[in-house]
Design an enzyme around this catalytic site. Structure first.
Site, PDB file in Angstrom:
ATOM      1  CD  GLU A   3      -3.707   4.163  11.193  1.00 27.38           C
ATOM      2  OE1 GLU A   3      -3.605   3.246  12.028  1.00 27.38           O
ATOM      3  OE2 GLU A   3      -4.122   5.304  11.483  1.00 27.38           O
ATOM      4  CD  GLU A  39       0.728  -7.659  12.009  1.00 26.36           C
ATOM      5  OE1 GLU A  39       1.647  -7.502  11.185  1.00 26.36           O
ATOM      6  OE2 GLU A  39      -0.295  -6.985  11.991  1.00 26.36           O
ATOM      7  CE  LYS A  71       1.964   0.569  -3.885  1.00 27.60           C
ATOM      8  NZ  LYS A  71       1.266  -0.722  -4.032  1.00 27.60           N
ATOM      9  CB  CYS A  99      -3.592  -4.215  11.576  1.00 24.83           C
ATOM     10  SG  CYS A  99      -5.086  -3.233  11.394  1.00 24.83           S
TER      11      CYS A  99
HETATM   12  P1  NAD Z   1       3.023  -4.430   3.184  1.00 23.44           P
HETATM   13  O1  NAD Z   1       3.736  -3.491   4.075  1.00 23.44           O
HETATM   14  O2  NAD Z   1       3.797  -5.547   2.575  1.00 23.44           O
HETATM   15  O3  NAD Z   1       2.375  -3.657   1.950  1.00 23.44           O
HETATM   16  C1  NAD Z   1       1.479  -2.583   2.132  1.00 23.44           C
HETATM   17  C2  NAD Z   1       1.483  -1.743   0.877  1.00 23.44           C
HETATM   18  O4  NAD Z   1       2.775  -1.187   0.696  1.00 23.44           O
HETATM   19  C3  NAD Z   1       1.173  -2.495  -0.411  1.00 23.44           C
HETATM   20  O5  NAD Z   1       0.451  -1.641  -1.275  1.00 23.44           O
HETATM   21  C4  NAD Z   1       2.548  -2.752  -0.992  1.00 23.44           C
HETATM   22  O6  NAD Z   1       2.529  -2.884  -2.388  1.00 23.44           O
HETATM   23  C5  NAD Z   1       3.258  -1.475  -0.600  1.00 23.44           C
HETATM   24  N1  NAD Z   1       4.715  -1.566  -0.500  1.00 23.44           N
HETATM   25  C6  NAD Z   1       5.468  -2.596  -0.081  1.00 23.44           C
HETATM   26  N2  NAD Z   1       6.779  -2.249  -0.112  1.00 23.44           N
HETATM   27  C7  NAD Z   1       6.833  -0.964  -0.554  1.00 23.44           C
HETATM   28  C8  NAD Z   1       7.891  -0.039  -0.776  1.00 23.44           C
HETATM   29  N3  NAD Z   1       9.166  -0.361  -0.565  1.00 23.44           N
HETATM   30  N4  NAD Z   1       7.568   1.201  -1.224  1.00 23.44           N
HETATM   31  C9  NAD Z   1       6.291   1.551  -1.440  1.00 23.44           C
HETATM   32  N5  NAD Z   1       5.252   0.714  -1.240  1.00 23.44           N
HETATM   33  C10 NAD Z   1       5.516  -0.524  -0.795  1.00 23.44           C
HETATM   34  O7  NAD Z   1       1.771  -4.947   4.016  1.00 23.44           O
HETATM   35  P2  NAD Z   1       0.641  -5.973   3.548  1.00 23.44           P
HETATM   36  O8  NAD Z   1       1.202  -7.347   3.604  1.00 23.44           O
HETATM   37  O9  NAD Z   1      -0.025  -5.507   2.309  1.00 23.44           O
HETATM   38  O10 NAD Z   1      -0.427  -5.771   4.734  1.00 23.44           O
HETATM   39  C11 NAD Z   1      -0.320  -6.396   5.935  1.00 23.44           C
HETATM   40  C12 NAD Z   1       0.253  -5.467   6.996  1.00 23.44           C
HETATM   41  O11 NAD Z   1      -0.539  -4.288   7.070  1.00 23.44           O
HETATM   42  C13 NAD Z   1       0.210  -6.059   8.374  1.00 23.44           C
HETATM   43  O12 NAD Z   1       1.409  -5.754   9.057  1.00 23.44           O
HETATM   44  C14 NAD Z   1      -0.971  -5.355   9.022  1.00 23.44           C
HETATM   45  O13 NAD Z   1      -0.930  -5.300  10.435  1.00 23.44           O
HETATM   46  C15 NAD Z   1      -0.867  -4.013   8.422  1.00 23.44           C
HETATM   47  N6  NAD Z   1      -2.155  -3.315   8.498  1.00 23.44           N
HETATM   48  C16 NAD Z   1      -2.269  -2.281   9.372  1.00 23.44           C
HETATM   49  C17 NAD Z   1      -3.487  -1.634   9.505  1.00 23.44           C
HETATM   50  C18 NAD Z   1      -3.639  -0.484  10.451  1.00 23.44           C
HETATM   51  O14 NAD Z   1      -4.592   0.265  10.290  1.00 23.44           O
HETATM   52  N7  NAD Z   1      -2.764  -0.314  11.437  1.00 23.44           N
HETATM   53  C19 NAD Z   1      -4.576  -2.032   8.716  1.00 23.44           C
HETATM   54  C20 NAD Z   1      -4.425  -3.097   7.836  1.00 23.44           C
HETATM   55  C21 NAD Z   1      -3.189  -3.722   7.734  1.00 23.44           C
END
Ligand code: NAD
Length: 487
Positions: free
Chosen positions: A257, A388, A181, A291
């Site tokens: 992650e 962040e 997803k 990230c």
């Molecule tokens: P997010 O947590 O808002 O969303 C990530 C994913 O989760 C999206 O697909 C979103 O639709 C889904 N999602 C959100 N709420 C959900 C729920 N309740 N149930 C199931 N799925 C849900 O994050 P974002 O804004 O898309 O990405 C940014 C974040 O990701 C930052 O915190 C960044 O540091 C982190 N990130 C981490 C890494 C890593 O490898 N550590 C890499 C890239 C991004």
């Protein structure tokens, strides 16, 4: 291919059981270009029923895929890698359109993201068990490796290709099937990637893609379904924590992650030219939305003024604009919420005494742009030292001695990556041992590599993606004891 032709060619439906189909409720969701605010495409908007159908397909395909010879699985991954190279211009353009990153960076992501396909195609044929006598000599111990089962992958919007390949490739290599997803903000790249897997001959149901505007409602029934055996998530820490709670009753294997708050330490014995070059990369790559982005620049007091002057000069030269335009190195932030968050973090830091040496404000639309910014003299207690930033804001604080730098760097609940700049080898080694992060750049500003175990300590996550470790997130071992055949 032109933007229009490319968008017309992208699949817009769900990919379930090897077929492209509409959501059962026939709903769609819009995908926007953050540089213009215009709609790029309307795609299928899955409901919980569609999510369960995708898991049905992954479950049905699992036994055959797990039994498929490793060489055959490896060849399909390799073919997908080759197809991605053939279509690299299209994939890069698509990422720039839906996510906003400059085209040159999108090409960088095609190279990086594609590498997971090649790396894990190679890893596929190297999964091995072991056989040996037990210490007592009474029996023989056999350890074999088995795919964990159907997996659910949830990915963020900031690296639309690499976050998908980093999960799909090791899962498929291990013999697992996948429901993925992608983030609702940037789903087109994953749909395109699925079409490449299809073209490469991946059997029906091994990879399934669901796109939805209701992530929580669609994900929850998949996660609570006992047929699912693995959840791999990349995204923010609060969502990761929620998903871990949902995964607990099923004792699901999980990889998380999560967010970061990377320190970037510049000692007074650093090569300043190199530190400034690396700072520009560690901060402004992906418009600060990584990230691994350096979040806190911790600079020795004696060189802070010079470092600030040099990065300010460099930031003044950055060109902001649509990622497809020549010479642009700073695209838009992903949406209006990101603009609000970045603005409030900068305002808070300034209210507490920081100085804006360049930028500091959002740029009027169309599109969601924020001026690349440098803040000096950031004061303790400022929100952006704790959170962040996820935007193009370089925040500088100072330190006096090594212990002070370590204390500042480690004073965060996150532990993804750190960056250290020093020409003193012993000091560099001390930093490797003292900094509480899963990854570290020593005199370099970007660490990501498919051959490396990517992952964090503390609230930055669980598990590793890439490297020799990556495939083991999708394998489970079985130990068998047999009698000593000579007894
Ligand atoms: P997010 O947590 O808002 O969303 C990530 C994913 O989760 C999206 O697909 C979103 O639709 C889904 N999602 C959100 N709420 C959900 C729920 N309740 N149930 C199931 N799925 C849900 O994050 P974002 O804004 O898309 O990405 C940014 C974040 O990701 C930052 O915190 C960044 O540091 C982190 N990130 C981490 C890494 C890593 O490898 N550590 C890499 C890239 C991004």
């Amino acid at each position: 291919m032109s933007e229009q032709d490319l968008l017309a060619a992208i699949p817009r439906q769900l990919f379930i059981g090897g077929a492209w189909r509409d959501a059962v409720a026939e709903r769609t969701l819009p995908v926007y270009d953050p540089a213009t605010g215009e709609v790029l495409a309307h795609i299928a908007d899955a409901s919980p029923e569609d999510g369960v159908a995708a898991l049905d397909a992954a479950n049905e395909a699992f036994a055959d895929w797990a039994e498929t010879p490793a060489r055959v699985r490896a060849d399909i991954l390799r073919r997908t890698f080759d197809l991605l190279q053939e279509r690299k211009d299209d994939v890069a353009l698509l990422m720039t359109l839906e996510m906003g990153k400059p085209l040159a960076e999108a090409h960088g992501e095609v190279a990086y993201g594609g590498e997971f396909l090649r790396w894990f195609s190679e890893a596929t044929v190297h999964v091995q068990g072991r056989y040996g006598a037990n210490p007592e000599g009474t029996g023989r111990m056999i350890v074999t490796q088995h795919p964990v089962g159907p997996c659910f992958a949830i990915t963020p919007w900031n690296f639309p290709l690499a976050m998908a390949t980093r999960k799909i490739a090791p899962a498929l290599a291990a013999g697992c099937t996948v429901v993925i997803k992608p983030a609702e903000l940037t789903p087109l790249t994953t749909l395109f990637l699925a079409s490449l897997f299809e073209e490469a001959g991946l059997p029906a149901g091994v990879l399934n893609v669901i796109t939805t505007s209701t992530s929580s409602a669609v994900s929850a029934p998949i996660i609570s379904d006992p047929r699912l055996r693995k959840l791999s998530f990349t995204g923010s820490t609060p969502v990761g924590v929620k998903l871990l709670q949902q995964a607990a009753p099923g004792v699901l294997r999980t990889s998380m992650e999560l967010g970061g708050n990377a320190p970037f330490i510049v000692f007074d014995d650093a090569d300043l030219d190199n530190a400034v070059d690396a700072a520009m990369l560690a901060k402004f790559r992906n418009i600060g939305q990584a990230c691994t982005a350096a979040n806190r620049f911790i600079v020795h007091r004696s060189i802070a003024a010079e470092f600030t002057r040099r990065v300010t000069e460099r930031v003044q030269q950055l060109r902001v604009g649509r990622g497809t335009d020549d010479g642009v190195s700073i695209g838009p932030l992903i949406d209006a919420r990101a603009i609000d968050k970045t603005t409030s973090l900068v305002d808070d830091a300034v209210a507490r005494g920081a100085t804006v040496t360049v930028g500091g404000v959002a740029i009027d639309g169309p599109g969601t742009f924020f001026a690349p910014t440098v803040l000096s003299d950031v004061q303790p207690g400022s929100d952006l030292l704790r959170e962040e930033i996820f935007g193009p804001v370089l925040a500088i604080i100072t330190f006096d001695d090594e212990d002070d730098a370590v204390r500042l760097a480690n004073s965060t609940e996150y532990g993804l990556v750190s960056y250290v700049f020093t020409e003193n080898l012993a000091r560099g080694q001390r930093m490797i041992e003292r900094l509480q992060t899963g990854m570290m750049g020593l005199n370099v500003g970007v660490v990501s590599n498919a051959a490396a175990p990517f992952g964090g300590w503390k609230l930055s996550g669980l598990g590793r993606e890439g490297g020799a470790e990556g495939i083991h997130e999708y394998l489970q071992s079985k130990y068998t004891l047999t009698a000593n055949p000579f007894a």
